[in-house]
Design a protein around this motif. Structure first.
Motif: not given
Length: 557
Positions: A133-154, A222-226
């Motif tokens: 999350i402190h890497s500029p290359e991957t922080s945006r990717t992590l947030l995008n993935l979390e947001h996609s999970y949030f949208v599907s649950v919502s 489980q998917e996210y952590q893996e």
């Protein structure tokens, strides 16, 4: 060595104790087997009870018994050691068995030879996430993935709510028809039967959706952590690149809900202050006064905007840091999420999967078990102090209340839940308050105020540098909360929090913190600015220094 311990013989020695009861000389004979396995205190209590011994020999008997047992234990082990040495000299002992037994005992009890602890999955995942999350290359990717999970649950929750709404509408229409036939073709028993059937249908549908949501959140976690662990491993390989499968389309992140944003801007008011506290060593703190809904700090926005995304990024960056954010939520004395603001908060938590900590329901179950254990321990102490005369009846009334509701907590007590799925908060303090906070006669010794003090102390000891507090100790305004009531309550909380913050310097050495005072969203704008004007009168604001050069001063002359 265990085989030797099993073959070890025991020896019986008679304990003799002489004492006088008046003019009569008495003697107590007790056969004891050595080595003695039970404690001296237990044996002493049994002897006093079984032989009906007088109380004035209690201490003498205990001292004599302890001395006798220590001496006889030493004598027993000395005899055992001499016999073992004799067997060794005669060649009766198995040397290989002795060597292996001593080597095993040494490696199991010595730290440098002990087995290393097995790696903890949670700790490993936390380290990996903190690095990504402190890497500029991957922080945006992590947030995008979390947001996609949030949208599907919502979307799934919206579908559940719609299905439940349609079911209730059908049941309501059918019940209206049934009520019209009451007394004609249907009886009260028939109406009750229809109502029970409707209730069972609602329960079955809610359970179905609850299980489905629980299963989806478990799969997402489980998917996210893996995926996070795999991404970390791939980044160690210079030839790898981030997969495009988990990246969301830019259009999904740049949509803006203009109507919602305009409403938020109209309803939200904010004032910021910088203060210094302390007599000799002054510490700078930031204070904010906000008119907003307390759950706005927890809710995720369906459509990402730049400011919202920055808030979410800041929350993720500080998840495993020494700069955590906390929120005080005022709740009743029941540890559950079934009613009031607790239910609203649980609904917010359900909208987004927590990838780092247990879900809210699991945390509340643990809190309930701990509360029951703590209440049992407190009850045993109260029973032990019943013989002590009570000067005031307060503690007696409290113990009676605890006995009536052992699973509930008392006003001023709080429990803590941890979250990684909230918009701007990591820790939530669920502070128990009663109806007394709505009255205008609470003092600085009120349980709710003392609960705030304990919460601030926990913040100092657990790296929580930002804390949001309901200024009026309520989340909603009511008719009895007049302007004088609000000013009096705000002054009390301001002064108490100031004292607690000055106390913080002795707790944490004077660390700069941010304290946010929240007022209900339906408070008037005029009342808000009156509270804003009160704050500088209680806290010492930082006065800016204006530096001028000699040339400017000469020009002015």
């Amino acid at each position: 060595m265990k085989g030797n311990q099993e073959k070890r013989s025991t020896s019986e020695v008679e304990f003799v104790f002489h004492f006088k009861a008046g003019r009569q000389a008495c003697m107590l004979n007790v056969p004891l087997e050595f080595p003695l396995q039970q404690s001296v205190d237990d044996l002493h209590g049994r002897l006093m009870l079984l032989h009906n011994l007088p109380c004035f020999i209690e201490n003498d008997l205990k001292n004599a018994l302890r001395t006798f047992i220590e001496e006889e234990n030493i004598n027993y082990y000395d005899r055992e050691a001499e016999q073992a040495l004799a067997r060794l000299q005669c060649g009766d002992a198995d040397l290989d068995q002795l060597v292996n037994g001593w080597a095993k005992a040494y490696t199991e009890t010595t730290l440098e030879h002990a087995r290393p602890e097995e790696p903890d999955w949670d700790e490993d995942f936390a380290d990996v996430y903190h690095e990504l999350i402190h890497s500029p290359e991957t922080s945006r990717t992590l947030l995008n993935l979390e947001h996609s999970y949030f949208v599907s649950v919502s979307e799934l929750i919206a579908e559940r709510d719609m299905e439940l709404k349609k079911l209730r509408e059908r049941q309501e229409a059918k019940m209206n028809t049934v009520m019209q036939e009451l007394g004609k073709t249907l009886t009260d028993q028939d109406v009750n039967s229809f109502a029970a059937t409707h209730f069972e249908s609602q329960q079955a549908l809610e359970n179905k959706w609850s299980n489905e949501l629980k299963q989806i959140r478990a799969i997402q976690k489980q998917e996210y952590q893996e995926w996070v662990v795999k991404l970390h491993q791939d980044l160690k390989n210079p030839n790898s690149s981030i997969s495009d499968e988990i990246k969301l389309q830019p259009s999904q992140l740049t949509e803006s809900a203009e109507g919602d944003e305009r409403y938020e801007e109209q309803g939200k008011l904010e004032e910021s202050f910088t203060i210094h506290l302390g007599a000799q060593l002054k510490t700078m703190h930031n204070l904010r006064l906000l008119r907003t809904d307390v759950l706005d700090f927890c809710k995720h926005k369906r459509h990402y905007r730049s400011g919202v995304k920055l808030h979410r990024l800041q929350t993720a960056l500080s998840l495993y840091s020494t700069s955590l954010c906390g929120l005080v939520l005022l709740v009743d004395n029941r540890i559950n999420s079934y009613s009031g603001i607790k239910r609203d908060f649980a609904t917010v938590c359900q909208e987004c999967t927590d990838f780092h900590f247990p879900q809210l329901e699991e945390q509340l179950e643990i809190v309930q078990q701990v509360a029951l254990y703590a209440r049992a321990q407190r009850g045993s102490k109260v029973k032990g102090q019943q013989d002590v005369p009570n000067r005031n009846g307060g503690s007696e009334d409290k113990s009676k209340a605890v006995e009536r509701n052992p699973a509930n907590i008392l006003p001023g007590e709080f429990y803590i839940t941890r979250h990684s799925n909230l918009s701007e908060k990591h820790v939530v303090f669920h502070l128990c308050v009663d109806d007394n906070v709505r009255s205008g006669n609470i003092t600085a010794r009120d349980p709710a105020i003392m609960g705030l003090r304990n919460i601030l102390k926990v913040c100092c000891t657990h790296d929580i540098t930002t804390i949001s507090i309901p200024l009026l100790l309520v989340h909603d305004m009511s008719e009895e909360m007049t302007i004088p009531w609000c000013l009096k309550r705000a002054e009390l909380v301001f002064k108490c929090v100031k004292g607690f913050m000055m106390e913080m310097a002795s707790w944490d050495g004077g660390i700069s913190r941010t304290v946010q005072f929240l007022v209900p969203q339906n408070i008037s704008e005029e009342m808000f600015y009156q509270l804003s004007n009160m704050l500088p009168q209680i806290f010492r604001l930082s006065s800016p220094l204006t530096l001028t050069s000699k040339r400017d001063s000469l020009k002015q002359q």
